[in-house]
Design an enzyme around this catalytic site. Structure first.
Site, PDB file in Angstrom:
ATOM      1  N   HIS A  92      34.985  32.801  30.382  1.00  0.00           N
ATOM      2  CA  HIS A  92      33.722  32.231  30.193  1.00  0.00           C
ATOM      3  C   HIS A  92      32.595  32.441  31.306  1.00  0.00           C
ATOM      4  O   HIS A  92      31.538  32.929  30.959  1.00  0.00           O
ATOM      5  CB  HIS A  92      33.670  30.843  29.810  1.00  0.00           C
ATOM      6  CG  HIS A  92      32.341  30.163  29.484  1.00  0.00           C
ATOM      7  ND1 HIS A  92      31.799  30.361  28.419  1.00  0.00           N
ATOM      8  CD2 HIS A  92      31.715  29.313  30.258  1.00  0.00           C
ATOM      9  CE1 HIS A  92      30.678  29.542  28.373  1.00  0.00           C
ATOM     10  NE2 HIS A  92      30.625  29.144  29.611  1.00  0.00           N
ATOM     11  N   LYS A 131      34.331  21.711  18.294  1.00  0.00           N
ATOM     12  CA  LYS A 131      32.978  22.213  18.688  1.00  0.00           C
ATOM     13  C   LYS A 131      32.971  23.784  18.924  1.00  0.00           C
ATOM     14  O   LYS A 131      32.252  24.603  18.532  1.00  0.00           O
ATOM     15  CB  LYS A 131      32.513  21.761  19.932  1.00  0.00           C
ATOM     16  CG  LYS A 131      31.063  22.163  20.558  1.00  0.00           C
ATOM     17  CD  LYS A 131      31.391  23.395  21.435  1.00  0.00           C
ATOM     18  CE  LYS A 131      29.958  23.798  21.961  1.00  0.00           C
ATOM     19  NZ  LYS A 131      29.845  24.957  22.677  1.00  0.00           N
ATOM     20  N   GLU A 134      24.902  30.916  23.388  1.00  0.00           N
ATOM     21  CA  GLU A 134      25.894  30.552  24.459  1.00  0.00           C
ATOM     22  C   GLU A 134      26.576  32.004  24.792  1.00  0.00           C
ATOM     23  O   GLU A 134      27.241  32.483  23.839  1.00  0.00           O
ATOM     24  CB  GLU A 134      26.744  29.730  23.871  1.00  0.00           C
ATOM     25  CG  GLU A 134      27.740  29.188  24.858  1.00  0.00           C
ATOM     26  CD  GLU A 134      28.773  28.067  24.250  1.00  0.00           C
ATOM     27  OE1 GLU A 134      30.032  27.823  24.801  1.00  0.00           O
ATOM     28  OE2 GLU A 134      28.303  27.431  23.367  1.00  0.00           O
ATOM     29  N   ASP A 157      21.343  26.045   6.576  1.00  0.00           N
ATOM     30  CA  ASP A 157      21.395  24.939   7.139  1.00  0.00           C
ATOM     31  C   ASP A 157      22.342  24.598   8.132  1.00  0.00           C
ATOM     32  O   ASP A 157      23.401  24.138   7.726  1.00  0.00           O
ATOM     33  CB  ASP A 157      20.726  23.836   6.256  1.00  0.00           C
ATOM     34  CG  ASP A 157      20.362  22.557   6.964  1.00  0.00           C
ATOM     35  OD1 ASP A 157      20.714  22.246   8.090  1.00  0.00           O
ATOM     36  OD2 ASP A 157      19.853  21.856   6.269  1.00  0.00           O
TER      37      ASP A 157
END
Length: 438
Positions: free
Chosen positions: A392, A279, A85, A295
């Site tokens: 962004h 998130k 991202e 993990d």
């Protein structure tokens, strides 16, 4: 339409590719060439990658970058991040630079306890089961001594075994709730091996426990497995500075601080916002977890469960203003390892850990938590000042231009153009087409 195949796992890699491309792609030759173009030219390294999982066709690369200037407990770190991202690494770096000049990040390990459980069904007198457990508890550890010997030598091992009555949830359901210290290993294989031994001892000892009836002796072990919810494997990361030092070109320091606190309060109150808020934290956490061979699915599951521990999904971060000081902090569970698994197999993971100074597992917990806190600070800072899209979309500009097939010259010209113009997908397409047409 889906195709079925027999014995796929026994095919060679070339045969697997042939079957997949022939049956599922419009241009099999082009698809084959693409898959093979991602093979590593070093055959030994490629074989290593092929053996990480099953039915491998090729490698799927993700960008590996770094975010420098992280001052953590007065020590500087450059943090490796693996993520696809755009703007995540840039945002983390920007937050690191911001806090480096304000004392940096402070971290504390609050616990390193891992958890595993033996889930079983007992159909009988619960008082007899409690007496039985008290009798065999020492034996559970003794029978697992071969498995725990090396871990115990290093200072780890089994820390406790409890019997828990869960019959109010499922008829006849009990569990051995077990805790472990696994030091620098994530410890999944160690914990699961111990749990399976506990289950064997539980069943075997029940067969010879005379107070049990015949039915009570037949304990049914349903499963023995570690838990990825580790609320006592906990790290705290925090930053603070005088409100007057919260510089922002968009708003005053006082307004910036107040907006930050309100943004966190909203994420604490509103689950829809909390999910997106958290998130953003995971953008930083997952990127470092992936880069260091840990993990990230287990980490994600455990952290989101922790965000719901009080019965409602809420923000992982906290903020307050007190006596002219701004405080921003987070406590999260992180079960990580720096030995074993991919940490000793994947060449890039080895490099990532080397960049971090070969940290212990507790040190890595602190680094990862800081990456998450920095990412959340950067996101909230944008949200409450300029808005998230300005930064962004600037970072996303190259992705759009690559999708459009822009040349290097076109990319350079359009990048300069959008330094002074708003980036949206439609505005980039329009500018690109205008440039091409002219």
């Amino acid at each position: 339409m889906s195709k079925s195949v027999q014995g796929f796992s026994k095919l060679t890699k070339d045969e697997k590719i042939e079957w997949v491309t022939t049956n599922f792609t419009q241009d099999p030759n082009a698809a084959k060439a693409l898959l093979k173009s991602y093979w590593n030219s070093d055959s030994k390294l490629q074989r290593l990658h092929d053996e990480f999982i099953e039915n491998t066709l090729t490698n799927h690369y993700l960008p590996f970058g770094v975010a420098p200037n992280f001052l953590i407990n007065d020590q500087l770190y450059t943090i490796p991040m693996t993520i696809e991202e755009s703007s995540v690494v840039a945002a983390a770096s920007k937050a690191a630079k911001f806090w480096k000049d304000r004392g940096g990040f402070k971290t504390t390990i609050l616990g390193t306890e891992k958890i595993g459980q033996v889930h079983f069904i007992f159909d009988g007198d619960s008082s007899k089961l409690w007496e039985f457990f008290t009798k065999i508890k020492p034996r559970l550890g003794e029978d697992a001594s071969e498995l725990t010997a090396n871990m115990v030598k290093r200072g780890g091992g089994i820390t406790n075994i409890e019997l828990r009555d869960k019959t109010n949830d499922v008829q006849g359901y009990y569990q051995l709730h077990c805790t472990f210290e696994t030091l620098d290993a994530m410890g999944a294989n160690f914990i699961n091996s111990c749990l399976e031994q506990f289950a064997k001892t539980l069943k075997n000892e029940a067969q010879h426990y005379t107070p049990f009836t015949e039915a009570e002796r037949n304990i049914e072990v349903v499963m023995s497995i570690l838990s990825n919810y580790v609320p006592n494997c906990l790290v705290r990361a925090e930053v603070s500075c005088p409100v007057s030092e919260l510089k922002s070109s968009a708003v005053s320091p006082e307004e910036f601080a107040q907006k930050m606190v309100r943004a966190v309060q909203i994420a604490q109150a509103e689950p829809h916002r909390a999910v997106t808020h958290n998130k953003g934290i995971m953008n930083g956490i997952d990127a470092v977890v992936l880069a260091t061979g840990n993990d990230f699915r287990a980490v994600e599951a455990g952290i989101h469960a922790y965000a719901s521990k009080d019965g409602k999904y809420t923000s992982l971060t906290h903020a307050r203003i007190e006596n002219g000081q701004f405080y921003f902090w987070m406590e999260i569970p992180l079960a990580l390892g720096t030995v074993g698994g991919l940490t000793s197999l994947h060449p890039l993971v080895k490099v990532a850990l080397e960049i971090l100074g070969k940290p212990s597992a507790p040190e890595l917990m602190q680094i990862v938590a800081v990456a998450g806190l920095a990412q959340n600070f950067a996101a909230l800072r944008s949200l409450v000042t300029t808005g998230i899209q300005e930064g962004h979309m600037k970072m996303h500009l190259l992705n759009i231009l690559n999708q459009l097939g822009a040349t290097e010259v076109e990319k350079k010209e359009l990048t300069n153009y959008f330094k002074k113009n708003t980036v949206t997908h439609s505005s980039v397409v329009a500018a690109f087409e205008n440039l091409r047409n002219n």
